[in-house]
Write an enzyme that holds these catalytic residues in place. Structure first.
Site, PDB file in Angstrom:
ATOM      1  N   HIS A  79       0.833  -1.201   0.000  1.00  0.00           N
ATOM      2  CA  HIS A  79       0.000   0.000   0.000  1.00  0.00           C
ATOM      3  C   HIS A  79       0.869   1.253   0.000  1.00  0.00           C
ATOM      4  O   HIS A  79       0.627   2.192  -0.766  1.00  0.00           O
ATOM      5  CB  HIS A  79      -0.906  -0.008   1.230  1.00  0.00           C
ATOM      6  CG  HIS A  79      -1.602   1.296   1.498  1.00  0.00           C
ATOM      7  ND1 HIS A  79      -2.626   1.756   0.728  1.00  0.00           N
ATOM      8  CD2 HIS A  79      -1.387   2.235   2.463  1.00  0.00           C
ATOM      9  CE1 HIS A  79      -3.029   2.937   1.194  1.00  0.00           C
ATOM     10  NE2 HIS A  79      -2.293   3.249   2.237  1.00  0.00           N
ATOM     11  N   ASP A 164     -12.003   2.839   6.030  1.00  0.00           N
ATOM     12  CA  ASP A 164     -11.509   4.170   6.392  1.00  0.00           C
ATOM     13  C   ASP A 164     -11.724   5.090   5.184  1.00  0.00           C
ATOM     14  O   ASP A 164     -10.857   5.206   4.320  1.00  0.00           O
ATOM     15  CB  ASP A 164     -10.028   4.058   6.764  1.00  0.00           C
ATOM     16  CG  ASP A 164      -9.374   5.407   6.994  1.00  0.00           C
ATOM     17  OD1 ASP A 164     -10.074   6.333   7.438  1.00  0.00           O
ATOM     18  OD2 ASP A 164      -8.160   5.531   6.737  1.00  0.00           O
ATOM     19  N   GLN A 171      -6.712  15.390   2.230  1.00  0.00           N
ATOM     20  CA  GLN A 171      -5.617  14.766   2.972  1.00  0.00           C
ATOM     21  C   GLN A 171      -4.259  15.257   2.471  1.00  0.00           C
ATOM     22  O   GLN A 171      -3.364  15.554   3.262  1.00  0.00           O
ATOM     23  CB  GLN A 171      -5.708  13.246   2.832  1.00  0.00           C
ATOM     24  CG  GLN A 171      -4.602  12.487   3.533  1.00  0.00           C
ATOM     25  CD  GLN A 171      -4.669  10.995   3.267  1.00  0.00           C
ATOM     26  OE1 GLN A 171      -5.583  10.497   2.619  1.00  0.00           O
ATOM     27  NE2 GLN A 171      -3.693  10.257   3.767  1.00  0.00           N
ATOM     28  N   THR A 189     -15.920   6.523   9.369  1.00  0.00           N
ATOM     29  CA  THR A 189     -15.261   5.223   9.382  1.00  0.00           C
ATOM     30  C   THR A 189     -16.350   4.179   9.576  1.00  0.00           C
ATOM     31  O   THR A 189     -17.101   4.245  10.558  1.00  0.00           O
ATOM     32  CB  THR A 189     -14.238   5.109  10.523  1.00  0.00           C
ATOM     33  OG1 THR A 189     -13.262   6.149  10.395  1.00  0.00           O
ATOM     34  CG2 THR A 189     -13.550   3.758  10.507  1.00  0.00           C
TER      35      THR A 189
END
Length: 325
Positions: A79, A164, A171, A189
């Site tokens: 990831h 999430d 972000q 969430t």
């Protein structure tokens, strides 16, 4: 054992999912109280269930617990490789990633129920993140500090699926300030559909203590990502132990694994593809997550919710003494 909370015509229920039914714990006990009591006490409760069960189809599942806190780790190297390619232009896993299992805190007050639509902020790059979360239980008052990995693993009550939700453009702006994520994450969430107790998943543990569970995520029916949970850099016991270092974990804490690799979120794929392919989530999209041994978590994207404007920082003189008013 599967533990859940639900809404029924008679009110909110908390108890066990048994086959295709739900049954309350009895004695008016709540999920929070059962988590505090630990796994052995929960097993005794399960053996004594006598109240009439209600068909699962007749209830609406709520989030399986109201977390005391939510820590979200970043435990999958694959990831990090993909997301960093989108942010930095090339795949890069910092040396520091390998030293300790890093996490951030997210908002326990915006937890969503299974099948509850997410209401994101106005953004251009809405994303999901497929994770599995450990739920802590059985920690006595005053405990949960500087746990060893073995001690920490013994306090994992069970596991649930965690989505999430992430506004990647928000972000990215926040993290340019070397802080965050904040508003790019804390709007929602999703947890569920229930907590599966740790003993139920013990057959999936490999020789290193990792849970070899197959995970999948589909958007509008199309398979986007699939991975084994055992590709984590650390087993869950070590995540809980790290969280407790010079701090405290308590019953009801939730610790997310971080996003699985190989398409566990769109952001990873955008980095690898060098483009917004697949496209960001839009209103009406359905995100369906499946984790072997736990179940399915399906949610849709609701309309974005505009928020009141906040002005930019003022260009203020750097005075060291008050002016006379």
């Amino acid at each position: 054992m599967r533990i859940a909370r639900w809404q029924h015509a008679t009110g909110i229920g908390e108890g066990f999912v048994i086959d295709d039914t739900v049954a309350p714990f009895g004695d008016g006990l709540t999920v929070a109280e059962v988590l505090a009591g630990g796994l052995e006490a929960a097993r005794l409760l399960h053996e004594r269930v006598t109240d009439a069960a209600t068909p699962l189809a007749d209830v609406t599942l709520l989030a399986p617990l109201a977390p005391t806190s939510i820590r979200d780790f970043v435990a999958f190297e694959e990831h990090v490789e993909g997301v960093s390619a989108g942010v930095e232009g090339t795949s890069n896993v910092a040396d520091e990633w390998y030293e300790y299992p890093t996490f951030y805190f997210t908002n326990p007050h915006t937890v969503l129920a299974p099948s509850e639509a997410v209401s994101p902020p106005v953004c251009e790059r809405l994303d999901f993140e497929l994770e599995v979360a450990a739920v802590v239980g059985g920690i006595a008052a005053g405990g949960g500090v500087n746990l060893t990995p073995d001690e920490a693993a013994s306090h994992i009550f069970g596991y649930t699926i965690m989505n999430d939700w992430s506004a990647r453009d928000l972000q990215a702006r926040e993290m340019m300030v070397r802080l965050g994520p904040a508003k790019g994450k804390d709007f929602g969430t999703t947890l569920g559909p229930w907590i599966v107790t740790a003993d139920e998943l013990a057959p999936f543990l490999d020789d290193g203590g990792f849970l070899a569970l197959r995970t999948e995520v589909r958007v509008n029916g199309d398979l986007v990502g699939e991975d084994l949970l055992s590709n984590m850099g650390w087993p869950f016991g070590e995540l809980v132990a790290y969280a407790s270092r010079n701090s405290r974990v308590v019953s009801g804490d939730v610790l997310g694994s971080g996003t699985v690799g190989n398409g566990g979120c769109l952001g990873e794929l955008w980095g690898r593809n060098g483009a917004l392919t697949p496209p960001p989530l839009r209103t009406g999209d359905e995100v369906a997550m499946s984790v072997e041994g736990i179940g399915d978590l399906v949610a849709t994207v609701g309309p974005a919710v505009p928020a009141p404007a906040i002005p930019p920082a003022r260009n203020r003189p750097r005075l060291r003494h008050r002016r006379a008013f």
